[in-house]
Design a protein around this motif. Sequence first.
Motif, PDB file in Angstrom:
ATOM      1  N   ILE A 151      34.466 -34.170  23.492  1.00 52.79           N
ATOM      2  CA  ILE A 151      35.399 -34.478  22.405  1.00 52.79           C
ATOM      3  C   ILE A 151      34.992 -35.760  21.694  1.00 52.79           C
ATOM      4  O   ILE A 151      34.899 -35.817  20.463  1.00 52.79           O
ATOM      5  CB  ILE A 151      36.839 -34.602  22.941  1.00 52.79           C
ATOM      6  N   MET A 152      34.718 -36.806  22.471  1.00 47.54           N
ATOM      7  CA  MET A 152      34.422 -38.100  21.853  1.00 47.54           C
ATOM      8  C   MET A 152      33.046 -38.125  21.199  1.00 47.54           C
ATOM      9  O   MET A 152      32.863 -38.804  20.179  1.00 47.54           O
ATOM     10  CB  MET A 152      34.535 -39.210  22.900  1.00 47.54           C
ATOM     11  N   LEU A 153      32.081 -37.423  21.749  1.00 50.52           N
ATOM     12  CA  LEU A 153      30.764 -37.372  21.108  1.00 50.52           C
ATOM     13  C   LEU A 153      30.853 -36.729  19.730  1.00 50.52           C
ATOM     14  O   LEU A 153      30.217 -37.194  18.778  1.00 50.52           O
ATOM     15  CB  LEU A 153      29.782 -36.595  21.995  1.00 50.52           C
ATOM     16  N   TRP A 154      31.683 -35.691  19.599  1.00 47.21           N
ATOM     17  CA  TRP A 154      31.831 -35.019  18.305  1.00 47.21           C
ATOM     18  C   TRP A 154      32.678 -35.836  17.335  1.00 47.21           C
ATOM     19  O   TRP A 154      32.356 -35.929  16.147  1.00 47.21           O
ATOM     20  CB  TRP A 154      32.432 -33.625  18.499  1.00 47.21           C
ATOM     21  N   VAL A 155      33.759 -36.429  17.823  1.00 46.43           N
ATOM     22  CA  VAL A 155      34.597 -37.262  16.956  1.00 46.43           C
ATOM     23  C   VAL A 155      33.796 -38.453  16.428  1.00 46.43           C
ATOM     24  O   VAL A 155      33.863 -38.784  15.231  1.00 46.43           O
ATOM     25  CB  VAL A 155      35.853 -37.746  17.716  1.00 46.43           C
ATOM     26  N   SER A 156      33.036 -39.098  17.295  1.00 48.55           N
ATOM     27  CA  SER A 156      32.219 -40.244  16.884  1.00 48.55           C
ATOM     28  C   SER A 156      31.141 -39.810  15.897  1.00 48.55           C
ATOM     29  O   SER A 156      30.818 -40.550  14.951  1.00 48.55           O
ATOM     30  CB  SER A 156      31.571 -40.899  18.110  1.00 48.55           C
ATOM     31  N   LEU A 157      30.582 -38.616  16.101  1.00 48.61           N
ATOM     32  CA  LEU A 157      29.559 -38.109  15.180  1.00 48.61           C
ATOM     33  C   LEU A 157      30.141 -37.875  13.789  1.00 48.61           C
ATOM     34  O   LEU A 157      29.494 -38.186  12.780  1.00 48.61           O
ATOM     35  CB  LEU A 157      28.960 -36.818  15.738  1.00 48.61           C
ATOM     36  N   ILE A 158      31.349 -37.347  13.728  1.00 47.56           N
ATOM     37  CA  ILE A 158      31.994 -37.126  12.421  1.00 47.56           C
ATOM     38  C   ILE A 158      32.216 -38.463  11.716  1.00 47.56           C
ATOM     39  O   ILE A 158      32.019 -38.575  10.501  1.00 47.56           O
ATOM     40  CB  ILE A 158      33.325 -36.365  12.603  1.00 47.56           C
ATOM     41  N   HIS A 159      32.638 -39.487  12.476  1.00 51.27           N
ATOM     42  CA  HIS A 159      32.786 -40.822  11.890  1.00 51.27           C
ATOM     43  C   HIS A 159      31.476 -41.275  11.244  1.00 51.27           C
ATOM     44  O   HIS A 159      31.469 -41.786  10.114  1.00 51.27           O
ATOM     45  CB  HIS A 159      33.186 -41.834  12.969  1.00 51.27           C
ATOM     46  N   ILE A 160      30.369 -41.104  11.953  1.00 42.93           N
ATOM     47  CA  ILE A 160      29.070 -41.560  11.458  1.00 42.93           C
ATOM     48  C   ILE A 160      28.648 -40.761  10.227  1.00 42.93           C
ATOM     49  O   ILE A 160      28.154 -41.337   9.241  1.00 42.93           O
ATOM     50  CB  ILE A 160      28.000 -41.445  12.563  1.00 42.93           C
ATOM     51  N   LEU A 161      28.834 -39.448  10.259  1.00 45.35           N
ATOM     52  CA  LEU A 161      28.454 -38.621   9.113  1.00 45.35           C
ATOM     53  C   LEU A 161      29.253 -38.988   7.872  1.00 45.35           C
ATOM     54  O   LEU A 161      28.720 -39.005   6.747  1.00 45.35           O
ATOM     55  CB  LEU A 161      28.657 -37.137   9.456  1.00 45.35           C
ATOM     56  N   LEU A 162      30.535 -39.305   8.051  1.00 50.04           N
ATOM     57  CA  LEU A 162      31.360 -39.728   6.914  1.00 50.04           C
ATOM     58  C   LEU A 162      30.935 -41.111   6.417  1.00 50.04           C
ATOM     59  O   LEU A 162      30.965 -41.374   5.204  1.00 50.04           O
ATOM     60  CB  LEU A 162      32.835 -39.745   7.314  1.00 50.04           C
ATOM     61  N   MET A 163      30.532 -41.977   7.338  1.00 50.66           N
ATOM     62  CA  MET A 163      30.115 -43.322   6.940  1.00 50.66           C
ATOM     63  C   MET A 163      28.754 -43.330   6.250  1.00 50.66           C
ATOM     64  O   MET A 163      28.472 -44.224   5.447  1.00 50.66           O
ATOM     65  CB  MET A 163      30.080 -44.241   8.163  1.00 50.66           C
ATOM     66  N   LYS A 164      27.933 -42.328   6.541  1.00 58.06           N
ATOM     67  CA  LYS A 164      26.629 -42.234   5.876  1.00 58.06           C
ATOM     68  C   LYS A 164      26.786 -42.020   4.374  1.00 58.06           C
ATOM     69  O   LYS A 164      25.867 -42.313   3.598  1.00 58.06           O
ATOM     70  CB  LYS A 164      25.822 -41.085   6.485  1.00 58.06           C
ATOM     71  N   ARG A 165      27.948 -41.521   3.941  1.00 52.61           N
ATOM     72  CA  ARG A 165      28.210 -41.291   2.528  1.00 52.61           C
ATOM     73  C   ARG A 165      28.551 -42.570   1.793  1.00 52.61           C
ATOM     74  O   ARG A 165      28.502 -42.620   0.560  1.00 52.61           O
ATOM     75  CB  ARG A 165      29.378 -40.305   2.356  1.00 52.61           C
ATOM     76  N   LEU A 166      28.928 -43.622   2.520  1.00 52.38           N
ATOM     77  CA  LEU A 166      29.395 -44.860   1.907  1.00 52.38           C
ATOM     78  C   LEU A 166      28.229 -45.737   1.448  1.00 52.38           C
ATOM     79  O   LEU A 166      27.124 -45.638   1.967  1.00 52.38           O
ATOM     80  CB  LEU A 166      30.265 -45.650   2.894  1.00 52.38           C
ATOM     81  N   THR A 167      28.520 -46.560   0.468  1.00 55.10           N
ATOM     82  CA  THR A 167      27.541 -47.549   0.011  1.00 55.10           C
ATOM     83  C   THR A 167      28.097 -48.947   0.248  1.00 55.10           C
ATOM     84  O   THR A 167      29.315 -49.150   0.282  1.00 55.10           O
ATOM     85  CB  THR A 167      27.223 -47.368  -1.486  1.00 55.10           C
TER      86      THR A 167
END
Length: 313
Positions: A151-167
Amino acid sequence: MEAENRTNVSQFLLLGLSVDPELQPLLFGLFLFMYLVTVLGNLLIILAISSDAHLHTPMYFFLSNLSFVDMCFISTTVPKMLVNIQAQRKDISYIECLTQVYIFNTYGGVDNFLLSVMAFDRFVAICHPLNYTFIMNPKVCVLLVLISWIIMLWVSLIHILLMKRLTFFVGTEIPHFFCEVAQLLKVASSDTLTNNIFLYLATALLGVFPMTGILFSYFQIVSSLMRMSSSVGKYKAFSTCGSHLCVVSLFYGTGLGIYLSSAATHSSHRSSVASVMYTVVTPMLNPFIYSLRNKDVKGALRRLLSRASLRNK
């Protein structure tokens, strides 16, 4: 020019707990001491449990996992802080920052789930003692820990993927001693609405469900203890929950304290100081709480240390 300043960010600046140069040696010594105590304490708990056959039970299996997670949890943030203080630098690379966010969220979430699983274990042991070995069999114990990690590996991965969109602007300063999702969202130069929505949802769900499980388990435990006629039986049953209750209170108490501190002051510096309790002090105190309040753990530690001393002679 502004567009250029918002792309290809290679590093951030971690401002730390204090900019006062006179406090840096004190902070370095203090955090190095707490880090070493935490690693040594949790490592001793793991070694004591693994080397003592009497402690090969579900409760101590979860405790050894909790000690491992606590040891890794503090290793995610403090070593980088110590390196920066020693080198008199504040930079952290973009990749290193996102990696720290991913690992920190994962270990913090697994810690949260393990506390809930340990409460469930005590609930089954006290309220359903005859079915304990059937319900909490080794496969179930491993599965509960594995689910927490997945659960936490996937939740943390989603956080990172969303943050990759930020500048971010070049030279972005993070008013903290480590990279944290909430702090990074505050300093982003692009829209963070999606990130904030997911952050609030994940925090609510991952906080509410484990905490609800803990409250339900202890409500059932207290109800069961109230029905017991033997005061000795009540004390023995409740004493097995004492250490876990202390750790739960410390974990959620410091987390709530950080939230209230941030909400009341809106000060990033005070929030980072409050985070020390959650990220450093709590993992350091957990081994002491379990070893000082638990006769089985104290006995295993004594046997472990005596065997080590005999080998050295």
